[in-house]
Design an enzyme around this catalytic site. Structure first.
Site, short mmCIF file in Angstrom:
data_model
loop_
_atom_site.label_atom_id
_atom_site.label_comp_id
_atom_site.label_asym_id
_atom_site.label_seq_id
_atom_site.Cartn_x
_atom_site.Cartn_y
_atom_site.Cartn_z
N ASP A 147 -15.51 -2.44 -17.96
CA ASP A 147 -16.66 -3.14 -18.54
C ASP A 147 -16.64 -3.02 -20.06
O ASP A 147 -16.93 -3.98 -20.78
CB ASP A 147 -17.95 -2.54 -17.98
CG ASP A 147 -17.94 -2.49 -16.47
OD1 ASP A 147 -17.91 -3.56 -15.85
OD2 ASP A 147 -17.91 -1.38 -15.91
N HIS A 155 -21.61 0.57 -12.62
CA HIS A 155 -20.57 -0.47 -12.68
C HIS A 155 -21.01 -1.57 -11.71
O HIS A 155 -20.57 -1.64 -10.56
CB HIS A 155 -19.22 0.11 -12.29
CG HIS A 155 -18.14 -0.94 -12.18
ND1 HIS A 155 -17.78 -1.75 -13.23
CD2 HIS A 155 -17.35 -1.31 -11.15
CE1 HIS A 155 -16.81 -2.57 -12.85
NE2 HIS A 155 -16.54 -2.33 -11.58
C1 LMR Z 1 -14.26 -5.47 -11.27
O1 LMR Z 1 -15.18 -5.17 -12.00
O2 LMR Z 1 -13.51 -6.44 -11.50
C2 LMR Z 1 -13.99 -4.65 -10.03
O3 LMR Z 1 -14.94 -3.63 -9.95
C3 LMR Z 1 -13.94 -5.45 -8.78
C4 LMR Z 1 -15.27 -6.09 -8.43
O4 LMR Z 1 -15.65 -6.08 -7.25
O5 LMR Z 1 -15.94 -6.61 -9.31
#
Ligand code: LMR
Length: 328
Positions: free
Chosen positions: A159, A187
């Site tokens: 991120d 996340h």
């Molecule tokens: C991402 O951020 O690309 C990974 O965590 C996969 C997802 O499911 O988003």
């Protein structure tokens, strides 16, 4: 030459691991003077794919790669490991949120935590990548009571990297000009990519960008939903960029953080920072002294706007924790 560092990677037959393993084996993470032993874990049905990965690793003739062990057992996967990169998990598909995976993946993180507690090296460091990574990290940590809690981290560096790239593009600068980019919280789509404290060439990002509306709306949402956008475009979740972020996360933990910069990682909250509840794996601005551990940066100023964002992402993490309370 020094003793090999033992690195365990789960989900070894998957796309993230395919981008990760070769870059660990070539020395770019632990240094050109540090041999590497890889332990790669996969569930039994994908072990034949794993044999192919092993053959390719051998065929690279990496000077630093000492050995490659394949296994489908948690106890074998973490035996003597210095670093455990917990990548393996059912990935989300189109239309899913990462927390929809919680019940699917939770017990495997419990089992991995138990195995780490029993078999890993005394200096083990764990990075949880499989989603929902903050809460999976919490579960694994809970089941490894002999390992200090600070050794468990969850990946929000992806991120951070996404946010830095967006700010660099918008301001017509290089990603290396963007510093102090904190991701706060989960996340997930509630995370807060902190543009107010980010800097571009040392100046406050909002002053350089000069477009608060773009920052509050387009920027924040683009970063929050980037994983979903990649799934929509590729039909599969991010792989090369996720692997790259794992390597950045590990490298930043073993090299002292330069100057007054910081990076982002999900780490355990002890209730003493920024009003975040005790016992959540929450992404904070962090720094490392190069020991492999991250410490939360204190005193980062937060506006009322930012406090509200932190509150939202904190509540999501509390509710995820509630959903898996029988495992904690
Ligand atoms: C991402 O951020 O690309 C990974 O965590 C996969 C997802 O499911 O988003």
């Amino acid at each position: 030459m020094r003793d090999p560092i033992i690195v365990s990677v789960t989900g070894g037959a998957g796309q993230v691991a395919y981008s990760l393993l070769f870059r660990i084996a070539n020395g770019e993470v632990f240094g050109m003077d540090r041999p590497v032993s890889l332990i790669i874990k996969e569930v039994p049905q994908f072990v034949s794919t794993l044999e192919g990965v092993k053959m390719e690793l051998e065929d690279c003739a990496f000077p630093l790669l000492r050995d490659v062990t394949l296994t489908d057992s948690d106890d074998e996967a973490f035996r003597g490991a210095n670093w455990a990169l917990l990548v393996g998990a059912t990935p989300r598909g189109p239309g899913m949120e990462r927390k929809d995976l919680l019940t699917l993946n939770a017990t495997s993180f419990r089992d991995q935590g138990r195995a780490i507690n029993k078999t890993a090296a005394e200096n083990i460091r764990v990075v949880v990548v499989g989603n929902p990574c903050n809460t999976n990290c919490l579960i694994a940590m809970h089941h490894a009571p002999d390992v200090p809690r600070s050794r468990f981290t969850a990946l929000t560096r992806l991120d951070q990297n996404r946010a830095m790239a967006q700010l660099a593009q918008k301001s017509g600068t290089m990603v290396t000009d963007v510093t102090n980019l904190a991701i706060w919280g989960n996340h997930s789509a509630t995370q807060y990519p902190d543009f107010e404290n980010a800097r571009i060439r040392g100046e406050k990002a909002p002053e350089v960008i000069g477009d608060r509306d773009w920052l509050e709306n387009t920027f924040v949402e683009t970063v929050q939903k980037r994983g979903a956008a990649i799934i929509a475009a590729r039909g599969k979740s991010s792989a090369a960029s996720a692997a790259n972020a794992v390597l950045d996360h590990v490298r930043s933990a073993i090299i002292p953080t330069p100057g007054d910069n910081w990076v982002s990682a999900g780490v355990i909250s002890d209730g003493n920072n920024y009003g975040i509840a005790d016992g959540l794996i929450f992404s904070f601005p962090v720094r490392s002294d190069g020991s492999g551990d991250y410490a939360i940066v204190e005193g980062v100023p937060l506006s009322d706007y930012a406090h509200k964002k932190l509150e939202t992402t904190q509540w999501e993490l509390i509710s995820e924790r509630e959903d898996v309370k029988e495992l904690l």
